[in-house]
Design an enzyme around this catalytic site. Structure first.
Site, mmCIF file in Angstrom:
data_model
loop_
_atom_site.group_PDB
_atom_site.id
_atom_site.type_symbol
_atom_site.label_atom_id
_atom_site.label_comp_id
_atom_site.label_asym_id
_atom_site.label_seq_id
_atom_site.Cartn_x
_atom_site.Cartn_y
_atom_site.Cartn_z
ATOM 1 N N ASP A 1 13.666 -5.133 6.156
ATOM 2 C CA ASP A 1 12.504 -4.347 5.743
ATOM 3 C C ASP A 1 12.973 -2.954 5.352
ATOM 4 O OD1 ASP A 1 9.841 -3.753 5.225
ATOM 5 O OD2 ASP A 1 9.332 -3.343 7.310
ATOM 6 N N HIS B 1 5.688 10.210 1.040
ATOM 7 C CA HIS B 1 4.487 10.693 1.728
ATOM 8 C C HIS B 1 4.129 12.113 1.301
ATOM 9 C CE1 HIS B 1 4.334 7.761 5.386
ATOM 10 N NE2 HIS B 1 4.793 7.166 4.312
ATOM 11 N N GLU C 1 0.354 -1.158 5.770
ATOM 12 C CA GLU C 1 1.433 -0.619 6.607
ATOM 13 C C GLU C 1 1.234 0.859 6.891
ATOM 14 O OE1 GLU C 1 5.349 1.114 7.716
ATOM 15 O OE2 GLU C 1 4.035 1.620 6.025
ATOM 16 N N GLU C 2 0.717 1.585 5.902
ATOM 17 C CA GLU C 2 0.560 3.030 6.062
ATOM 18 C C GLU C 2 -0.588 3.400 6.997
ATOM 19 O OE1 GLU C 2 2.826 4.747 5.233
ATOM 20 O OE2 GLU C 2 3.777 4.079 3.380
ATOM 21 N N ASP D 1 0.821 -1.208 0.000
ATOM 22 C CA ASP D 1 0.000 0.000 0.000
ATOM 23 C C ASP D 1 0.853 1.255 0.000
ATOM 24 O OD1 ASP D 1 0.778 -0.719 2.662
ATOM 25 O OD2 ASP D 1 -0.659 0.734 3.450
#
Length: 579
Positions: free
Chosen positions: A260, A549, A233-234, A166
């Protein structure tokens, strides 16, 4: 700064992801000059001090194979491969996989909300046929992906590589500020643009590209390799059950290591190039503090309304700072040790204080004061508090009967959720005494209905405090073992000998150092599965500098190719070592 290294010139507006590591960029401002009041004192006998856990370059045994070297050269330098790789990334970015805070926790009853994820998964299957033919896919909670590349030696612990599917949504009001459409995946030969290009479809696509190259040269793993891709995750990863599934299937401490997203990829500080690997993360705590008080008509107000009392509490909380720590329990400590050993223009007194900080109280205090001077570095050595939400009052001529304040804290690795929560209880108790309020507390890890009465209710009102979301600081990955030697050494080898062989002589190096994440990636779901978690995304441009972002997110495409090269080599490196 190495002026011959244009690939490390950072541009664009920076938007910090919640799990950003301690800003080595801010350190440059302080390291290049003297600190007022400190005298220059030479440092001697460095062997008596803590040592930077930098390691030698690590090459897998297969590196001597000509096919191996030719494949790495193709990944980094071949124009045809570069264009094909860019096309795959473009297709990935063009799939809008935005996740929203409003998404329900129940996935099964709301499958339609996640259809963009389903379409992206079809794209992955179509784009990487060798990957999907060779590996076994399991889906967890409908959209979580777990791929297993079965090794020939099942006694070896599997390696787990992670990313997430995502991305952060686009604010429609900002669309006019995007130079390229956020889901265009436009590629100009050097940069690739669009949401998810840097966070973190480049990592996911890089995994699959690396595996396909390994399959093409006939590589079959001895150690099983698992790929795990969450889909929320977001929005905190609450729907991601991949870790739980693997723990039930494999058992605790069953993985060799986990890698990760995260980390500061490469940054130059004077003549020193750092690569910062996240080996720990701060904890997380949301605290709700509310006041219930008798209301009434605004024409007859009390001396202090509930909002006025909350104002006093806000002042109390913000003026009551958390302490700073500089201990070897925090990965930040070793980051500064590495700077002390390798930074050319560091103030000599600061260097000495860093190296003596663990046995000299005054030296420790001086380093803490130095680090805490900047907001960009100070957060790494203390718990933070952000007063983010306040609600109260319903009408201009009615006294407020209920006011709520929500505070977000990122918990230092030297503290815990209960110790941090206790600080807010102390602040609340001061205000409760001052205004003759009752005080009731629901402590972390207690039953949700259990309240402890600290001060009995009064005619004036009651102050309540409770935790909303809690997560302890992560375990810290050890950095003086074979696991670190292989991981950090592979970073050095890929950068120094594969990506930039003309820039690094025998004496020049990339200093690979531990670092601290301020938030939490999906690795929080895997703490029970291994002691070795590395939060690092290879490349020349950290995501914080590529507008992750934010508006105009992009990647320098060399970074993506370096991800592929690193994964291609790291899988082979861990395939040739014991647990």
């Amino acid at each position: 700064m190495k002026t011959s290294s244009p690939h490390r010139v950072f541009a664009g507006n920076t938007t910090f992801k919640v799990f950003t590591l301690v800003s080595v960029f801010a350190v440059l401002t302080y390291l290049s000059g003297s600190i007022i009041g400190f005298s220059k004192t030479p440092v001697d006998n460095l062997q008596d001090y803590p040592q930077c856990p930098n390691v030698e370059r690590y090459r897998p045994q297969s590196y001597s194979n000509e096919t191996f070297q030719e494949t790495l050269k193709k990944i980094i330098s071949d124009e045809s491969f570069r264009n094909q790789s860019a096309s795959k990334m473009t297709g990935a970015v063009q799939h809008d996989t935005s996740s929203y805070d409003s998404f329900p926790l129940d996935v099964s009853g709301n499958l339609e909300l996640f259809q963009n994820i389903a379409k992206f998964q079809v794209y992955l299957q179509d784009t990487f046929p060798h990957f999907h033919e060779e590996l076994t896919l399991e889906k967890v909670n409908h959209f979580g992906l777990i791929y297993t590349w079965e090794g020939t030696d099942t006694s070896l612990k599997p390696l787990l590589l992670m990313a997430h599917q995502d991305v952060v949504p686009i604010n429609k009001d900002s669309l006019s500020q995007w130079v390229h459409d956020p889901f265009s995946g436009d590629y100009d030969g050097k940069y690739l643009y669009g949401r998810g290009s840097g966070d973190c479809k480049n990592l996911l696509i890089g995994h699959m590209e690396a595996v396909e190259e390994l399959i093409k040269i006939g590589f079959k793993p001895t150690r099983t390799v698992i790929f795990s891709y969450g889909f929320d995750e977001e929005i905190s990863g609450l729907r991601n059950h991949n870790g739980k599934y693997l723990e039930e299937k494999l058992g605790p401490k069953s993985l060799y290591a986990v890698m990760d997203e995260g980390g500061v990829s490469m940054v130059d500080i004077d003549e020193t190039t750092l690569a910062v690997v996240g080996t720990g993360e701060k904890g997380y705590l949301d605290v709700s503090i509310s006041i219930q008080k008798k209301g009434g008509h605004s024409s007859l107000p009390q001396e202090h309304t509930a909002i006025g009392i909350m104002g006093s509490l806000i002042v109390q909380v913000e003026n009551d700072h958390f302490p700073t720590y500089f201990t070897d329990h925090n990965p930040t400590f070793y980051q500064y040790v590495c700077l002390a050993e390798h930074a050319v223009d560091i103030d000599e007194t600061l260097r000495k204080n860093i190296l003596e900080s663990q046995f000299d109280e005054d030296a420790n205090a001086a380093v803490r004061e130095f680090i805490d001077k900047s907001i960009l570095t100070g957060y790494a050595i203390k718990t933070t508090q952000a007063l983010d939400v306040i609600n109260g009052g319903v009408k201009v001529n009615a006294l407020p009967e209920y006011v709520e304040l929500i505070i977000n804290s990122r918990v230092s690795v030297d503290e815990s959720v209960p110790t941090v929560f206790d600080k807010f209880v102390r602040d609340a108790e001061i205000i409760a005494h001052r205004y003759n309020l009752g005080l009731s507390v629901q402590y972390p890890y207690s039953n949700n209905s259990e309240e402890i009465v600290i001060l009995p209710p009064t005619d004036v009102g009651v102050l309540y405090i409770k935790p909303d979301t809690v997560l302890e600081p992560s375990p810290v990955t050890p950095v003086n073992d074979k696991h670190w030697e292989v991981f950090a050494g592979t970073i050095r080898h890929v950068y120094e000998e594969i990506a930039y062989p003309d820039e690094y002589s025998k004496d020049e190096m990339v200093v690979v150092t531990p670092g601290l994440g301020t938030g939490n990636t999906d690795t929080k779901l895997y703490w029970n599965l291994t002691d070795h978690i590395y939060r690092y995304r290879p490349g020349v441009l950290p995501s914080v500098n590529a507008n992750s972002h934010g508006i105009n997110e992009y990647i320098e495409f060399d970074s993506h190719l370096q991800i592929i090269a690193f994964i291609f080599e790291y899988i082979q490196s861990v395939d040739q070592v014991d647990d």
